[in-house]
Design a protein around this motif. Structure first.
Motif, PDB file in Angstrom:
ATOM      1  N   LEU A   1       0.830  -1.207   0.000  1.00 37.41           N
ATOM      2  CA  LEU A   1       0.000   0.000   0.000  1.00 37.41           C
ATOM      3  C   LEU A   1       0.866   1.261   0.000  1.00 37.41           C
ATOM      4  N   GLY A   2       1.977   1.231   0.711  1.00 34.61           N
ATOM      5  CA  GLY A   2       2.879   2.378   0.729  1.00 34.61           C
ATOM      6  C   GLY A   2       3.454   2.679  -0.650  1.00 34.61           C
ATOM      7  N   LEU A   3       3.860   1.630  -1.356  1.00 32.47           N
ATOM      8  CA  LEU A   3       4.405   1.828  -2.704  1.00 32.47           C
ATOM      9  C   LEU A   3       3.343   2.344  -3.676  1.00 32.47           C
ATOM     10  N   ILE A   4       2.148   1.772  -3.606  1.00 33.41           N
ATOM     11  CA  ILE A   4       1.057   2.225  -4.480  1.00 33.41           C
ATOM     12  C   ILE A   4       0.712   3.678  -4.179  1.00 33.41           C
ATOM     13  N   ALA A   5       0.626   4.020  -2.905  1.00 27.84           N
ATOM     14  CA  ALA A   5       0.276   5.376  -2.513  1.00 27.84           C
ATOM     15  C   ALA A   5       1.331   6.387  -2.949  1.00 27.84           C
ATOM     16  N   LYS A   6       2.616   6.006  -2.871  1.00 26.16           N
ATOM     17  CA  LYS A   6       3.675   6.911  -3.321  1.00 26.16           C
ATOM     18  C   LYS A   6       3.511   7.250  -4.794  1.00 26.16           C
ATOM     19  N   LYS A   7       3.235   6.239  -5.603  1.00 20.47           N
ATOM     20  CA  LYS A   7       3.041   6.484  -7.038  1.00 20.47           C
ATOM     21  C   LYS A   7       1.820   7.361  -7.279  1.00 20.47           C
ATOM     22  N   GLU A   8       0.728   7.076  -6.567  1.00 19.54           N
ATOM     23  CA  GLU A   8      -0.486   7.871  -6.742  1.00 19.54           C
ATOM     24  C   GLU A   8      -0.266   9.322  -6.333  1.00 19.54           C
ATOM     25  N   CYS A   9       0.469   9.535  -5.247  1.00 13.79           N
ATOM     26  CA  CYS A   9       0.741  10.905  -4.787  1.00 13.79           C
ATOM     27  C   CYS A   9       1.590  11.666  -5.801  1.00 13.79           C
ATOM     28  N   GLU A  10       2.559  10.989  -6.386  1.00 15.03           N
ATOM     29  CA  GLU A  10       3.403  11.645  -7.377  1.00 15.03           C
ATOM     30  C   GLU A  10       2.610  11.997  -8.635  1.00 15.03           C
ATOM     31  N   GLN A  11       1.711  11.118  -9.048  1.00 17.30           N
ATOM     32  CA  GLN A  11       0.951  11.348 -10.273  1.00 17.30           C
ATOM     33  C   GLN A  11      -0.172  12.356 -10.094  1.00 17.30           C
ATOM     34  N   SER A  12      -0.859  12.307  -8.946  1.00 18.87           N
ATOM     35  CA  SER A  12      -2.046  13.144  -8.767  1.00 18.87           C
ATOM     36  C   SER A  12      -1.782  14.430  -7.995  1.00 18.87           C
ATOM     37  N   GLY A  13      -0.661  14.503  -7.317  1.00 22.24           N
ATOM     38  CA  GLY A  13      -0.378  15.679  -6.500  1.00 22.24           C
ATOM     39  C   GLY A  13      -1.068  15.643  -5.143  1.00 22.24           C
ATOM     40  N   GLN A  14      -1.639  14.504  -4.782  1.00 22.81           N
ATOM     41  CA  GLN A  14      -2.296  14.365  -3.483  1.00 22.81           C
ATOM     42  C   GLN A  14      -1.276  14.471  -2.359  1.00 22.81           C
ATOM     43  N   ASP A  15      -1.754  14.852  -1.199  1.00 20.64           N
ATOM     44  CA  ASP A  15      -0.919  14.834  -0.002  1.00 20.64           C
ATOM     45  C   ASP A  15      -0.753  13.388   0.450  1.00 20.64           C
ATOM     46  N   GLY A  16       0.255  13.145   1.256  1.00 19.36           N
ATOM     47  CA  GLY A  16       0.446  11.817   1.826  1.00 19.36           C
ATOM     48  C   GLY A  16       1.699  11.108   1.354  1.00 19.36           C
ATOM     49  N   HIS A  17       2.549  11.801   0.586  1.00 19.30           N
ATOM     50  CA  HIS A  17       3.771  11.154   0.110  1.00 19.30           C
ATOM     51  C   HIS A  17       4.653  10.723   1.281  1.00 19.30           C
ATOM     52  N   GLY A  18       4.774  11.579   2.282  1.00 21.20           N
ATOM     53  CA  GLY A  18       5.584  11.244   3.460  1.00 21.20           C
ATOM     54  C   GLY A  18       4.988  10.101   4.262  1.00 21.20           C
ATOM     55  N   ILE A  19       3.663  10.076   4.357  1.00 20.22           N
ATOM     56  CA  ILE A  19       2.991   8.982   5.067  1.00 20.22           C
ATOM     57  C   ILE A  19       3.217   7.676   4.321  1.00 20.22           C
ATOM     58  N   ALA A  20       3.145   7.729   2.993  1.00 21.21           N
ATOM     59  CA  ALA A  20       3.376   6.537   2.182  1.00 21.21           C
ATOM     60  C   ALA A  20       4.804   6.037   2.356  1.00 21.21           C
ATOM     61  N   GLN A  21       5.769   6.960   2.404  1.00 18.80           N
ATOM     62  CA  GLN A  21       7.162   6.570   2.622  1.00 18.80           C
ATOM     63  C   GLN A  21       7.330   5.941   4.000  1.00 18.80           C
ATOM     64  N   ALA A  22       6.668   6.513   5.001  1.00 19.89           N
ATOM     65  CA  ALA A  22       6.734   5.956   6.349  1.00 19.89           C
ATOM     66  C   ALA A  22       6.114   4.562   6.385  1.00 19.89           C
ATOM     67  N   ALA A  23       5.016   4.360   5.663  1.00 22.62           N
ATOM     68  CA  ALA A  23       4.388   3.042   5.605  1.00 22.62           C
ATOM     69  C   ALA A  23       5.351   2.016   5.035  1.00 22.62           C
ATOM     70  N   PHE A  24       6.074   2.399   3.987  1.00 29.99           N
ATOM     71  CA  PHE A  24       7.044   1.495   3.366  1.00 29.99           C
ATOM     72  C   PHE A  24       8.165   1.155   4.349  1.00 29.99           C
ATOM     73  N   VAL A  25       8.747   2.163   4.992  1.00 29.78           N
ATOM     74  CA  VAL A  25       9.880   1.950   5.896  1.00 29.78           C
ATOM     75  C   VAL A  25       9.459   1.137   7.118  1.00 29.78           C
ATOM     76  N   VAL A  26       8.332   1.502   7.726  1.00 31.12           N
ATOM     77  CA  VAL A  26       7.857   0.766   8.902  1.00 31.12           C
ATOM     78  C   VAL A  26       7.517  -0.674   8.525  1.00 31.12           C
ATOM     79  N   GLY A  27       6.970  -0.872   7.331  1.00 31.55           N
ATOM     80  CA  GLY A  27       6.674  -2.228   6.862  1.00 31.55           C
ATOM     81  C   GLY A  27       7.930  -3.070   6.725  1.00 31.55           C
ATOM     82  N   ILE A  28       8.988  -2.481   6.170  1.00 29.14           N
ATOM     83  CA  ILE A  28      10.263  -3.196   6.037  1.00 29.14           C
ATOM     84  C   ILE A  28      10.821  -3.547   7.414  1.00 29.14           C
TER      85      ILE A  28
END
Length: 86
Positions: A36-63
């Motif tokens: 979900l973190g990886l998908i959200a990062k791509k969506e944030c980059e493409q759409s300009g939505q907020d949450g890129h940092g949250i998505a990155q945190a989801a990825f790191v915490v998941g790892i």
């Protein structure tokens, strides 16, 4: 005219972080959090939505959760030093 409502925070980023945090106790949700973190990062980059940092945190915490779960399994099963040679 031409203005829409604000994009808001990406919901997949939020759910990814929640899943990653829960993944510290339950291994499969850590994997879901990473995805979900990886998908959200791509969506944030493409759409300009907020949450890129949250998505990155989801990825790191998941790892980190995956690593902790593997270490816990190895320690509980005797996988680290569990072999005895006679």
């Amino acid at each position: 005219p031409g203005y829409g409502p604000p994009a808001g925070t990406n919901q997949k980023a939020i759910w990814g972080l929640v899943a990653s945090i829960f993944g510290i106790c339950c291994f499969p949700t850590a994997i879901a959090g990473i995805v979900l973190g990886l998908i959200a990062k791509k969506e944030c980059e493409q759409s300009g939505q907020d949450g890129h940092g949250i998505a990155q945190a989801a990825f790191v915490v998941g790892i980190v959760a995956v690593v902790l779960n593997i270490a816990r399994f190895a320690l509980l099963s005797g996988g680290l030093g569990g072999f005895r040679y006679r």
